[in-house]
Design a protein around this motif. Structure first.
Motif, PDB file in Angstrom:
ATOM      1  N   THR A  12       0.728  -1.272  -0.459  1.00 46.35           N
ATOM      2  CA  THR A  12      -0.246  -0.351   0.073  1.00 46.35           C
ATOM      3  C   THR A  12       0.643   1.112  -0.127  1.00 46.35           C
ATOM      4  O   THR A  12       2.119   1.677   0.629  1.00 46.35           O
ATOM      5  N   ARG A  13       0.545   2.094  -0.884  1.00 48.66           N
ATOM      6  CA  ARG A  13       1.741   3.602  -0.486  1.00 48.66           C
ATOM      7  C   ARG A  13       0.966   4.028  -0.142  1.00 48.66           C
ATOM      8  O   ARG A  13      -0.695   4.039   0.753  1.00 48.66           O
ATOM      9  N   GLU A  15       2.059   7.621   2.001  1.00 48.03           N
ATOM     10  CA  GLU A  15       3.650   9.270   1.748  1.00 48.03           C
ATOM     11  C   GLU A  15       2.935   9.488   3.564  1.00 48.03           C
ATOM     12  O   GLU A  15       2.071   9.875   4.447  1.00 48.03           O
ATOM     13  N   ALA A  35      -0.207  10.819  -6.740  1.00 48.73           N
ATOM     14  CA  ALA A  35      -0.986   9.061  -5.507  1.00 48.73           C
ATOM     15  C   ALA A  35      -1.320   9.001  -5.521  1.00 48.73           C
ATOM     16  O   ALA A  35      -2.115   7.494  -4.566  1.00 48.73           O
TER      17      ALA A  35
END
Length: 102
Positions: A12-13, A15, A35
């Motif tokens: 999972t991205r 940030e 994103a």
């Protein structure tokens, strides 16, 4: 990916950004282009204060950016009872944010 039943789901991205509030007590985190396709799930934290009580809330959240507002207040004693005074914009507060897709 092999054919032996092994599977590793894609990561999972996530940030991460840190910012400092402006004179209005706000900091905006701008996420990298692409994103997120929808407003992300955002968690935030403020660094400890020397005095006063700080509150933080997300006031705007889109796929492109998230804005956090931080207020600070101090305790007031009225007739022997301690209560919190009104919140005012907290300038210069460090805010940490983590964002992940929904």
């Amino acid at each position: 990916m092999g054919t032996r039943g092994d599977y590793t789901p894609p990561a999972t991205r996530l940030e991460r950004q840190t910012g400092v509030t402006d004179a209005n007590g706000r900091v905006t985190f701008t996420w990298p282009v692409g994103a997120f396709t929808a407003p992300p799930v955002v968690t935030h934290a403020v660094e400890a204060a020397a005095a006063g009580v700080r509150t933080a809330r997300i006031i705007s959240n889109t796929a492109a950016a998230t804005t956090v507002e931080v207020l600070v207040t101090t305790g007031v004693t009225v007739l022997g009872i301690s209560v919190l005074g009104p919140g005012v914009a907290a300038q210069g507060v460090t805010v940490h944010a983590h964002a992940a897709p929904q």
